[in-house]
Design a protein around this motif. Sequence first.
Motif, PDB file in Angstrom:
ATOM      1  N   HIS A 190      51.131  11.481 -27.123  1.00 46.68           N
ATOM      2  CA  HIS A 190      51.405  10.382 -26.237  1.00 46.68           C
ATOM      3  C   HIS A 190      50.895  10.830 -24.865  1.00 46.68           C
ATOM      4  CE1 HIS A 190      53.027   7.033 -24.437  1.00 46.68           C
ATOM      5  NE2 HIS A 190      54.003   7.945 -23.508  1.00 46.68           N
TER       6      HIS A 190
ATOM      7  N   GLY B 152      47.394  10.655 -24.082  1.00 47.14           N
ATOM      8  CA  GLY B 152      46.539   9.270 -24.319  1.00 47.14           C
ATOM      9  C   GLY B 152      46.117   9.469 -25.599  1.00 47.14           C
TER      10      GLY B 152
ATOM     11  N   ALA C 139      47.241   7.712 -19.391  1.00 47.92           N
ATOM     12  CA  ALA C 139      47.851   8.699 -20.125  1.00 47.92           C
ATOM     13  C   ALA C 139      48.527   9.669 -18.835  1.00 47.92           C
ATOM     14  CB  ALA C 139      47.157   9.513 -20.839  1.00 47.92           C
TER      15      ALA C 139
END
Length: 189
Positions: A62, A65, A136
Amino acid sequence: MKSISPSNRILLLLAVLTLVPAYFTPLWQISLWAPQYPEGLNMKIWIDHLSGNVDQINGVNHYIGMRHIGVEMFPEFTYLKYFMGAMIGLGVAFFLIGKKWSLYSFLGLITLFGIAILIDMYRWGYEYGHELDPKAAIKVEGMSYQPPLIGYKQLLNFLAYSGPDIGSWILMGGAGLMILAVFLDRKGK
């Protein structure tokens, strides 16, 4: 068309039977190691689901991204078990037919299936590692996070490994039996 020898018929049947464990064993694995995960994170890919540390891998990915890994991103899971069943059915039919063309046809089918799976896995890895969320938290200009198709690759502070798992090794054994049967058939000429 000429029939194949009894020993090659047995090799063909054994090769067909190596498709059955694909329903009960993981086919592929992806592992990640980093200083904060010295024991590693592992994801197993089965014929119709994922297992292992998928949630932890999603949590780590996560930050850079990557998309959430879930069953929904693998449409193959909806039809692969039926495709494997059809291959088993065809293989049994080829065994019962017992002609040379059936031996070569099953080897061709197994070979094309293996190539298609590798191409599909490469495509998935490429999209997964390149199509990153521009918002991100961690961005490294020019860096992609495509996992290796087979083998090891350094991705930031993670060492990533991707490769066959138990089910794929069994399938490769079946392909080896087919190659042996074709070799023996040609040698018998």
